[in-house]
Design a protein around this motif. Structure first.
Motif, PDB file in Angstrom:
ATOM      1  N   GLU A 178      91.961  14.220  17.838  1.00 41.28           N
ATOM      2  CA  GLU A 178      91.840  12.780  17.602  1.00 41.28           C
ATOM      3  C   GLU A 178      91.499  12.499  16.147  1.00 41.28           C
ATOM      4  O   GLU A 178      91.082  13.387  15.403  1.00 41.28           O
ATOM      5  CB  GLU A 178      90.730  12.185  18.471  1.00 41.28           C
ATOM      6  CG  GLU A 178      90.971  12.252  19.953  1.00 41.28           C
ATOM      7  CD  GLU A 178      89.803  11.626  20.703  1.00 41.28           C
ATOM      8  OE1 GLU A 178      90.046  10.617  21.374  1.00 41.28           O
ATOM      9  OE2 GLU A 178      88.676  12.135  20.596  1.00 41.28           O
ATOM     10  N   ALA A 179      91.653  11.242  15.786  1.00 37.44           N
ATOM     11  CA  ALA A 179      91.276  10.772  14.454  1.00 37.44           C
ATOM     12  C   ALA A 179      90.177   9.720  14.585  1.00 37.44           C
ATOM     13  O   ALA A 179      90.019   9.086  15.634  1.00 37.44           O
ATOM     14  CB  ALA A 179      92.484  10.171  13.738  1.00 37.44           C
ATOM     15  N   TYR A 180      89.424   9.550  13.518  1.00 39.00           N
ATOM     16  CA  TYR A 180      88.356   8.538  13.474  1.00 39.00           C
ATOM     17  C   TYR A 180      88.921   7.162  13.831  1.00 39.00           C
ATOM     18  O   TYR A 180      88.302   6.381  14.551  1.00 39.00           O
ATOM     19  CB  TYR A 180      87.763   8.535  12.067  1.00 39.00           C
ATOM     20  CG  TYR A 180      86.456   7.796  11.901  1.00 39.00           C
ATOM     21  CD1 TYR A 180      85.245   8.411  12.210  1.00 39.00           C
ATOM     22  CD2 TYR A 180      86.434   6.498  11.392  1.00 39.00           C
ATOM     23  CE1 TYR A 180      84.040   7.755  12.024  1.00 39.00           C
ATOM     24  CE2 TYR A 180      85.231   5.839  11.207  1.00 39.00           C
ATOM     25  CZ  TYR A 180      84.037   6.468  11.532  1.00 39.00           C
ATOM     26  OH  TYR A 180      82.841   5.804  11.346  1.00 39.00           O
ATOM     27  N   GLU A 181      90.121   6.890  13.325  1.00 43.52           N
ATOM     28  CA  GLU A 181      90.732   5.580  13.523  1.00 43.52           C
ATOM     29  C   GLU A 181      91.217   5.336  14.952  1.00 43.52           C
ATOM     30  O   GLU A 181      91.663   4.229  15.273  1.00 43.52           O
ATOM     31  CB  GLU A 181      91.897   5.411  12.532  1.00 43.52           C
ATOM     32  CG  GLU A 181      91.459   5.265  11.084  1.00 43.52           C
ATOM     33  CD  GLU A 181      91.033   6.594  10.447  1.00 43.52           C
ATOM     34  OE1 GLU A 181      90.475   6.561   9.339  1.00 43.52           O
ATOM     35  OE2 GLU A 181      91.283   7.665  11.070  1.00 43.52           O
ATOM     36  N   ASP A 182      91.152   6.371  15.812  1.00 48.27           N
ATOM     37  CA  ASP A 182      91.501   6.175  17.225  1.00 48.27           C
ATOM     38  C   ASP A 182      90.395   5.441  17.978  1.00 48.27           C
ATOM     39  O   ASP A 182      90.590   5.021  19.122  1.00 48.27           O
ATOM     40  CB  ASP A 182      91.735   7.524  17.917  1.00 48.27           C
ATOM     41  CG  ASP A 182      92.985   8.222  17.421  1.00 48.27           C
ATOM     42  OD1 ASP A 182      93.950   7.512  17.051  1.00 48.27           O
ATOM     43  OD2 ASP A 182      93.005   9.470  17.391  1.00 48.27           O
ATOM     44  N   TYR A 183      89.243   5.280  17.337  1.00 49.02           N
ATOM     45  CA  TYR A 183      88.075   4.710  18.007  1.00 49.02           C
ATOM     46  C   TYR A 183      87.851   3.258  17.598  1.00 49.02           C
ATOM     47  O   TYR A 183      88.297   2.810  16.535  1.00 49.02           O
ATOM     48  CB  TYR A 183      86.834   5.549  17.695  1.00 49.02           C
ATOM     49  CG  TYR A 183      86.805   6.839  18.481  1.00 49.02           C
ATOM     50  CD1 TYR A 183      86.009   6.984  19.609  1.00 49.02           C
ATOM     51  CD2 TYR A 183      87.627   7.900  18.113  1.00 49.02           C
ATOM     52  CE1 TYR A 183      86.012   8.155  20.344  1.00 49.02           C
ATOM     53  CE2 TYR A 183      87.642   9.083  18.846  1.00 49.02           C
ATOM     54  CZ  TYR A 183      86.829   9.195  19.961  1.00 49.02           C
ATOM     55  OH  TYR A 183      86.850  10.352  20.694  1.00 49.02           O
ATOM     56  N   ARG A 194      90.966   4.886  21.911  1.00 51.33           N
ATOM     57  CA  ARG A 194      92.240   4.352  22.398  1.00 51.33           C
ATOM     58  C   ARG A 194      93.010   5.401  23.213  1.00 51.33           C
ATOM     59  O   ARG A 194      94.028   5.072  23.837  1.00 51.33           O
ATOM     60  CB  ARG A 194      93.111   3.915  21.210  1.00 51.33           C
ATOM     61  CG  ARG A 194      92.509   2.816  20.351  1.00 51.33           C
ATOM     62  CD  ARG A 194      92.442   1.500  21.054  1.00 51.33           C
ATOM     63  NE  ARG A 194      91.916   0.433  20.180  1.00 51.33           N
ATOM     64  CZ  ARG A 194      91.591  -0.779  20.599  1.00 51.33           C
ATOM     65  NH1 ARG A 194      91.739  -1.092  21.888  1.00 51.33           N
ATOM     66  NH2 ARG A 194      91.116  -1.677  19.761  1.00 51.33           N
ATOM     67  N   LYS A 195      92.521   6.648  23.224  1.00 49.34           N
ATOM     68  CA  LYS A 195      93.255   7.740  23.862  1.00 49.34           C
ATOM     69  C   LYS A 195      92.672   8.204  25.186  1.00 49.34           C
ATOM     70  O   LYS A 195      93.339   8.934  25.925  1.00 49.34           O
ATOM     71  CB  LYS A 195      93.348   8.930  22.902  1.00 49.34           C
ATOM     72  CG  LYS A 195      94.221   8.665  21.679  1.00 49.34           C
ATOM     73  CD  LYS A 195      94.448   9.933  20.878  1.00 49.34           C
ATOM     74  CE  LYS A 195      95.473   9.724  19.789  1.00 49.34           C
ATOM     75  NZ  LYS A 195      95.748  10.979  19.033  1.00 49.34           N
ATOM     76  N   HIS A 196      91.433   7.850  25.490  1.00 54.63           N
ATOM     77  CA  HIS A 196      90.811   8.293  26.740  1.00 54.63           C
ATOM     78  C   HIS A 196      89.651   7.359  27.066  1.00 54.63           C
ATOM     79  O   HIS A 196      89.359   6.416  26.328  1.00 54.63           O
ATOM     80  CB  HIS A 196      90.334   9.747  26.635  1.00 54.63           C
ATOM     81  CG  HIS A 196      89.429   9.987  25.463  1.00 54.63           C
ATOM     82  ND1 HIS A 196      88.122   9.563  25.416  1.00 54.63           N
ATOM     83  CD2 HIS A 196      89.662  10.610  24.280  1.00 54.63           C
ATOM     84  CE1 HIS A 196      87.580   9.909  24.270  1.00 54.63           C
ATOM     85  NE2 HIS A 196      88.496  10.549  23.551  1.00 54.63           N
ATOM     86  N   ASP A 197      88.972   7.624  28.193  1.00 54.60           N
ATOM     87  CA  ASP A 197      87.916   6.723  28.641  1.00 54.60           C
ATOM     88  C   ASP A 197      86.513   7.282  28.387  1.00 54.60           C
ATOM     89  O   ASP A 197      85.526   6.779  28.942  1.00 54.60           O
ATOM     90  CB  ASP A 197      88.075   6.392  30.123  1.00 54.60           C
ATOM     91  CG  ASP A 197      88.043   7.634  31.014  1.00 54.60           C
ATOM     92  OD1 ASP A 197      87.910   8.758  30.477  1.00 54.60           O
ATOM     93  OD2 ASP A 197      88.162   7.477  32.241  1.00 54.60           O
ATOM     94  N   ILE A 234      70.726   4.851  25.319  1.00 54.92           N
ATOM     95  CA  ILE A 234      72.077   5.341  25.046  1.00 54.92           C
ATOM     96  C   ILE A 234      72.669   5.847  26.359  1.00 54.92           C
ATOM     97  O   ILE A 234      72.102   6.748  26.988  1.00 54.92           O
ATOM     98  CB  ILE A 234      72.064   6.470  24.015  1.00 54.92           C
ATOM     99  CG1 ILE A 234      71.489   5.969  22.688  1.00 54.92           C
ATOM    100  CG2 ILE A 234      73.475   7.023  23.811  1.00 54.92           C
ATOM    101  CD1 ILE A 234      71.174   7.087  21.704  1.00 54.92           C
ATOM    102  N   GLU A 235      73.777   5.263  26.780  1.00 59.06           N
ATOM    103  CA  GLU A 235      74.443   5.668  28.018  1.00 59.06           C
ATOM    104  C   GLU A 235      75.746   6.379  27.684  1.00 59.06           C
ATOM    105  O   GLU A 235      76.564   5.866  26.904  1.00 59.06           O
ATOM    106  CB  GLU A 235      74.732   4.454  28.897  1.00 59.06           C
ATOM    107  CG  GLU A 235      75.458   4.790  30.194  1.00 59.06           C
ATOM    108  CD  GLU A 235      75.855   3.571  30.982  1.00 59.06           C
ATOM    109  OE1 GLU A 235      76.529   3.737  32.029  1.00 59.06           O
ATOM    110  OE2 GLU A 235      75.531   2.440  30.558  1.00 59.06           O
ATOM    111  N   ILE A 236      75.950   7.562  28.240  1.00 59.88           N
ATOM    112  CA  ILE A 236      77.178   8.327  28.045  1.00 59.88           C
ATOM    113  C   ILE A 236      78.130   8.060  29.211  1.00 59.88           C
ATOM    114  O   ILE A 236      77.719   8.051  30.372  1.00 59.88           O
ATOM    115  CB  ILE A 236      76.874   9.842  27.981  1.00 59.88           C
ATOM    116  CG1 ILE A 236      75.760  10.124  26.966  1.00 59.88           C
ATOM    117  CG2 ILE A 236      78.137  10.618  27.632  1.00 59.88           C
ATOM    118  CD1 ILE A 236      76.073   9.732  25.561  1.00 59.88           C
ATOM    119  N   PHE A 237      79.398   7.834  28.916  1.00 62.26           N
ATOM    120  CA  PHE A 237      80.366   7.633  30.002  1.00 62.26           C
ATOM    121  C   PHE A 237      81.655   8.401  29.723  1.00 62.26           C
ATOM    122  O   PHE A 237      81.820   8.998  28.678  1.00 62.26           O
ATOM    123  CB  PHE A 237      80.655   6.149  30.257  1.00 62.26           C
ATOM    124  CG  PHE A 237      81.084   5.376  29.039  1.00 62.26           C
ATOM    125  CD1 PHE A 237      82.402   5.437  28.587  1.00 62.26           C
ATOM    126  CD2 PHE A 237      80.197   4.581  28.344  1.00 62.26           C
ATOM    127  CE1 PHE A 237      82.813   4.710  27.484  1.00 62.26           C
ATOM    128  CE2 PHE A 237      80.596   3.847  27.229  1.00 62.26           C
ATOM    129  CZ  PHE A 237      81.909   3.910  26.797  1.00 62.26           C
TER     130      PHE A 237
END
Length: 222
Positions: free
Chosen positions: A83-88, A152-155, A219-222
């Protein structure tokens, strides 16, 4: 500029799902911040949520103690190698329209009268390293009390709840480090229009003699 010597926190208590550390003032600290205090930090894991809880105690017996406190949690971004930083992107609790004050990295000061537009009726904001080309972004006008980091690529991602803090700082490094920091702060850096008295600063918290105060974030991780 005032420099403090580093001092390690002491382990106070450890349970199956929590750990508490503490620190107290020493002569070097007292010379620069003339108050006797104790700070305890408790980290508690419940399911997929980590709670960071601060307890600040004014150990003075005859004077009030002004203080600010804040966290500096940083998170891998991107999470995976492909992934890239810009995917977030950032997802706020509600659509936001806000401005940010002008920073001065060389002094750490802010100009709250010189502000730039940052969000315009947006709930989402795609990440870009250009946001941090000058300094951290100081969000002191948010209506939202939570922000999520999503791809943008996963949940997979995380959410920071900072209901008890009026300010959120977002930061990453100028050399494009693979992380982003979400920093809930109770107060902010000195502004150009403010004086030199800590007790008069915006959002300052005041503790009476022998009084304690608690404040924290999740902080919640999902």
């Amino acid at each position: 500029m005032v420099w403090f010597e580093k001092k390690e926190f002491e382990l106070v208590e450890q349970t199956e799902n929590s750990v508490t550390f503490a620190i107290e003032d020493d002569p070097n600290m007292y010379e620069n911040y003339p108050y006797h205090f104790r700070l305890e930090i408790t980290y508690t894991v419940t399911g997929k949520t980590i709670r960071t809880q601060y307890q600040v105690t004014n150990k003075e017996t005859d004077k009030k103690m002004p203080y600010f406190i804040g966290g500096h949690p940083g998170f891998n971004c991107p999470l995976f190698d492909d992934e890239a930083y810009e995917d977030y992107y950032l997802e706020f609790e509600m659509p936001e329209t806000c401005t940010v004050p002008k920073p001065f990295p060389e002094t750490g000061m802010l100009d709250f009268q010189d502000r730039s537009s940052w969000l315009k009726d947006q709930k989402e904001l795609d990440l870009n390293y250009d946001f941090f080309s000058y300094d951290a972004v100081t969000l002191d006008e948010l209506a939202s009390r939570s922000v999520s980091l999503r791809s943008r690529k996963h949940d997979k991602g995380l959410k920071l709840d900072f209901e008890e803090f009026p300010n959120l700082i977002i930061w990453s490094t100028l050399n494009k480090g693979p992380f982003i920091a979400f920093e809930p702060w109770s107060g902010l850096s000195t502004s150009l229009e403010e004086g030199d008295h800590l007790e008069d600063k915006k959002n300052v918290r005041i503790l009476n003699p022998d009084q304690s105060d608690q404040i924290g974030f999740d902080i919640e991780i999902f």
